[in-house]
Design an enzyme around this catalytic site. Structure first.
Site, PDB file in Angstrom:
ATOM      1  N   LYS A 167       0.836  -1.208   0.000  1.00 35.99           N
ATOM      2  CA  LYS A 167       0.000   0.000   0.000  1.00 35.99           C
ATOM      3  C   LYS A 167       0.867   1.253   0.000  1.00 35.99           C
ATOM      4  CE  LYS A 167      -1.703   2.917   2.675  1.00 35.99           C
ATOM      5  NZ  LYS A 167      -2.107   3.623   3.869  1.00 35.99           N
ATOM      6  N   ASP A 191      -6.603   1.221   1.361  1.00 37.17           N
ATOM      7  CA  ASP A 191      -6.481   1.185   2.818  1.00 37.17           C
ATOM      8  C   ASP A 191      -7.793   0.668   3.399  1.00 37.17           C
ATOM      9  OD1 ASP A 191      -8.304   3.244   2.619  1.00 37.17           O
ATOM     10  OD2 ASP A 191      -7.114   4.705   3.739  1.00 37.17           O
TER      11      ASP A 191
END
Length: 198
Positions: free
Chosen positions: A118, A136
């Site tokens: 991420k 997220d």
């Protein structure tokens, strides 16, 4: 896909040019801020980075700081001892391996301490304009709530969203979904009737 595109259109109207919520003055500072944001809010990260970046504005300066000093500055954040070690070590690695520059590659970024997929995705799309869709917990939750993914993992959700949505929308859309989740679509006690998308 039609529903996904409709939602993307609504989000673009609500947030036509979403800013990056983490304050930074360079690609290196963005990378550090994203590493610090794990299990912390962006707002809280923004309270510690002015002092941190004043002491360590670039990889060379940050690598020269003691871990204990970094930890003192970021102690209000979750996992501060681990993050302090990671920030100092990744800064050292950037100096040793890349002349202090942040590499423009997923594989190189993901080899740095504290940098997962991420974090690498955020840096790749925001700093280098590479097609990436960082997912997220906000985005994972909204994608499921809106029926755009039944992914059991953020990796599956990322894949589903990339399949449904045009590549040129990914960079802004991940920020638009984060802002929307915070402002209109909370995890708990959500009134779906008052929500513009739900």
């Amino acid at each position: 896909r039609a529903k996904a595109l409709r939602i993307q259109q609504q989000l673009s109207e609500l947030y036509p040019s979403p800013p990056i919520p983490l304050h930074h003055g360079s690609t290196f500072q963005l990378l550090v801020a994203v590493v610090l944001s794990a299990q912390s809010t962006d707002a809280k990260v923004n309270t510690v980075t002015p002092e941190l970046f004043a002491r360590g504005p670039d990889a060379m300066a940050m690598a020269a700081l003691k871990v204990s000093e970094i930890e003192r500055i970021i102690r209000v954040l979750g996992l501060a001892p681990t993050k302090a070690r990671n920030v100092q070590r990744l800064s050292q690695m950037l100096v040793e391996l890349y002349g202090g520059q942040v590499p423009d590659s997923f594989s190189a970024l993901e080899e740095l301490p504290g940098v997962g997929h991420k974090t690498a995705s955020v840096v790749m799309c925001q700093a280098f304009s590479h097609p990436a869709f960082p997912v997220d917990t906000h985005i994972h939750r909204l994608a499921q709530r809106w029926g755009l993914s039944n992914g059991k993992s953020v990796e599956q959700t990322e894949q589903d969203l990339k399949t449904l949505l045009p590549e040129h929308t990914w960079r802004d859309l991940h920020l638009q979904m984060i802002y929307f989740g915070r402002e209109h679509c909370p995890a708990q006690r959500h009134d779906t009737r008052a929500c513009p998308i739900c």
